[in-house]
Scaffold this motif. Structure first.
Motif, PDB file in Angstrom:
ATOM      1  N   UNK A  33       2.855  11.342  -7.532  1.00 60.81           N
ATOM      2  CA  UNK A  33       3.403  11.218  -8.504  1.00 60.81           C
ATOM      3  C   UNK A  33       4.738  10.401  -8.991  1.00 60.81           C
ATOM      4  N   UNK A  34       4.795   8.942  -8.259  1.00 59.79           N
ATOM      5  CA  UNK A  34       5.771   8.044  -8.248  1.00 59.79           C
ATOM      6  C   UNK A  34       4.932   7.044  -9.482  1.00 59.79           C
ATOM      7  N   UNK A  35       5.525   6.059  -9.878  1.00 51.71           N
ATOM      8  CA  UNK A  35       5.586   5.007 -10.404  1.00 51.71           C
ATOM      9  C   UNK A  35       4.965   4.114  -9.080  1.00 51.71           C
ATOM     10  N   UNK A  36       3.755   3.078  -9.710  1.00 55.39           N
ATOM     11  CA  UNK A  36       3.814   2.306  -8.865  1.00 55.39           C
ATOM     12  C   UNK A  36       4.513   1.099  -8.118  1.00 55.39           C
ATOM     13  N   UNK A  37       6.148   0.691  -9.021  1.00 55.41           N
ATOM     14  CA  UNK A  37       6.694   0.103  -7.786  1.00 55.41           C
ATOM     15  C   UNK A  37       7.569   1.416  -7.108  1.00 55.41           C
ATOM     16  N   UNK A  38       7.488   2.581  -7.511  1.00 52.19           N
ATOM     17  CA  UNK A  38       8.570   3.539  -6.325  1.00 52.19           C
ATOM     18  C   UNK A  38       7.234   3.541  -5.208  1.00 52.19           C
ATOM     19  N   UNK A  39       6.272   3.242  -5.382  1.00 48.63           N
ATOM     20  CA  UNK A  39       5.479   3.770  -4.016  1.00 48.63           C
ATOM     21  C   UNK A  39       5.227   2.309  -3.174  1.00 48.63           C
ATOM     22  N   UNK A  40       5.323   1.466  -3.849  1.00 50.07           N
ATOM     23  CA  UNK A  40       5.936   0.525  -2.986  1.00 50.07           C
ATOM     24  C   UNK A  40       6.684   0.300  -2.227  1.00 50.07           C
ATOM     25  N   UNK A  41       8.232   1.052  -2.778  1.00 42.86           N
ATOM     26  CA  UNK A  41       9.292   1.039  -1.864  1.00 42.86           C
ATOM     27  C   UNK A  41       9.202   2.337  -1.086  1.00 42.86           C
ATOM     28  N   UNK A  42       8.902   3.715  -1.207  1.00 47.06           N
ATOM     29  CA  UNK A  42       8.666   4.209  -0.126  1.00 47.06           C
ATOM     30  C   UNK A  42       7.697   3.898   0.677  1.00 47.06           C
TER      31      UNK A  42
END
Length: 503
Positions: A33-42
């Motif tokens: 459910x997250x965007x690409x940038x947030x996924x990378x940070x996670x």
């Protein structure tokens, strides 16, 4: 003062990680459910999150330069669940080759969608490896690649589930003697074929004609005479529901052939100067399920009232009509409004005959109309005034480069009909080229793109100015003739109705 409970917690060590209680499947749903940038940070939080994020990523877009080969093994060890992959290379750089594509396809056995752009080093051998390792491939899009017809054919033979095929600017087809390409094992599954800017695109005619379940056919700027091939295609694929023809050498003979496709619902005729009223009438006579028609007449005046009246008489289900460079009058528009009671979207661009009388006709008779777009037509405030009480379901109006429509009238119309969203782009001091309809369904006039009503009416508003013109209602409203008004607000309208396709 720090609470005693907090001090006690701090003294006993770090707080407990409650995400550890979440199953990997739940954590993956959160990541999705997250965007690409947030996924990378996670993925940088901890080793577990890194692993779960990689295993749950199904879409991936990569720079397909040659250096990708070195990182491919490690990259696809982490992203081993990818099902939708885009490989795009800068045209000035060296792209990946057969070895990299073979490795990627081996590591992605679940791949269902693949997009290749400017991967010039890939040959038929690489495509053969793709077909071997990814038998579940359902969608393939190739653009600006150098492999020829054999590279496409090997995929058709190896991927029996292939449903969508898009081929654009395939450089390996420059040889006019290329062997014909058949549907292979994908004959029964193929649903959509798009051919764009191909020198020898006619070598794919056996592929199209041999796919009995084909529903969508798009042909853009492909050389050669297509009349004879359309006859063969129509005989073999009578169930087509959507056809796009743009800048093709096709005439009324080709349209007559397509009339055998009785299930046809969507028709785009863009810059096909040999098509006339007679051909459109023949097609409309048998294709009575048509609900969307886009015509760019290229100002040849070969399609006009006669063809449109045939559509009005035979196609009562018409919901959307886009006319560019076509000159309809009240004769055809009145008949369409009377017979096509479900017409919801109407766009006219560059029509020399669409004036106040035609506007009044539309306002009086189009009871189901919801969206209206007018560009470069000789309509004025007087004709637009009919919208105050006409078209009871109208919610959006876009007016552009219509010299007779003034800002003060638009303000008055907004005030008179509060539920109607009205946007006006005034005539610029420097005239821009007339708009045309491209294959993506947008009105295109060079540097500026005005989304057509089928996708989005008036999603981009540009500030401009124009001199006002006097009209009867101006005196009643107390406006001064000759006053200049400038667009001061910008609006983005919501997306138009979706275009469902048959599966």
């Amino acid at each position: 003062m720090i609470p005693a409970a907090a001090i006690s917690t701090a003294s006993t060590g770090p707080a407990r990680d409650h995400t550890a209680d979440l199953p990997d499947e739940c954590l993956a749903l959160i990541f999705q459910s997250l965007g690409s940038g947030d996924r990378k940070r996670c993925s940088l939080v901890c080793r577990r999150w890194l692993a779960v994020e990689g295993q749950s990523r199904h879409r991936l877009a990569l720079d397909a330069r040659a250096a990708l080969l070195e990182a491919a093994a490690v990259l696809f060890t982490r992203y081993d669940a990818v099902s939708k992959l885009a490989l795009k290379c800068d045209r000035r750089s060296d792209s990946i080759g057969d070895e990299a594509l073979a490795l990627i396809s081996l590591r992605c056995p679940n791949l269902t969608r693949l997009k290749l752009r400017a991967c010039r080093a890939i040959t038929e051998c690489g495509m053969a490896a793709l077909a071997k390792h990814c038998p579940n491939l359902r969608k393939l899009s190739c653009g600006s690649c150098t492999f020829g017809a054999k590279g496409v054919e090997v995929v058709l033979r190896g991927c029996a589930l292939l449903e969508e095929l898009s081929i654009k600017r395939l450089r390996g087809l420059s040889d006019a003697s290329a062997d014909p390409v058949g549907p292979g094992a994908a004959a029964a599954s193929l649903r959509s074929v798009c051919l764009k800017e191909l020198y020898n695109g006619q070598c794919f005619a056996p592929l199209i004609a041999g796919s009995p379940n084909l529903k969508i056919l798009k042909l853009f700027r492909c050389s050669g005479d297509w009349d004879r091939l359309l006859e063969a295609i129509a005989d073999g694929v009578p169930g087509i529901v959507e056809i796009h023809l743009e800048k093709l050498q096709v005439s009324d003979r080709g349209l007559a052939a397509l009339s055998s496709c009785a299930d046809l619902e969507v028709l785009h005729l863009v810059k096909t100067p040999e098509c006339t009223d007679a051909g459109l009438a023949t097609l409309a006579d048998k294709c009575r399920l048509l609900r969307k028609i886009h015509i760019d007449g290229w100002k040849t005046n070969r399609i006009g009232d006669e063809g449109l009246m045939a559509v009005a008489r035979r196609c009562p289900n018409l919901q959307e009509l886009v006319l560019i460079g076509v000159n309809p009058t009240t004769l055809s528009l009145g008949l369409i409004a009377s017979n096509c009671r479900n017409l919801e979207r109407l766009a006219l661009c560059g029509s020399e005959t669409f004036g106040d009388a035609e506007m009044s006709c539309i306002a009086a008779k189009c009871v189901a109309l919801k969206k209206l777009c007018i560009k470069g037509c000789p309509v004025s405030d007087q004709g637009m005034e009919a919208l105050v009480e006409g078209c009871p379901k109208l919610v959006k109006v876009k007016v552009k480069k219509c010299r007779g429509v003034t800002p003060e009238f638009v303000d008055w119309l907004r005030g008179s009909r509060a539920t109607l969203a009205v946007n006006l782009d005034l005539v610029s001091e420097i005239e821009q080229p007339d708009a045309t309809l491209s294959e993506s369904g947008i009105l295109d006039n060079g540097n500026e793109q005005l989304p057509a009503m089928v996708d989005q009416i008036g999603s981009v508003e540009l500030p401009s100015s124009s001199n006002g013109r006097s009209c009867p209602w101006r005196a009643r409203m107390g406006f001064l003739a000759g006053r200049n008004f400038f667009a001061s607000t910008f609006r983005r309208w919501s997306h138009g109705s979706s275009n469902p396709h048959h599966s």
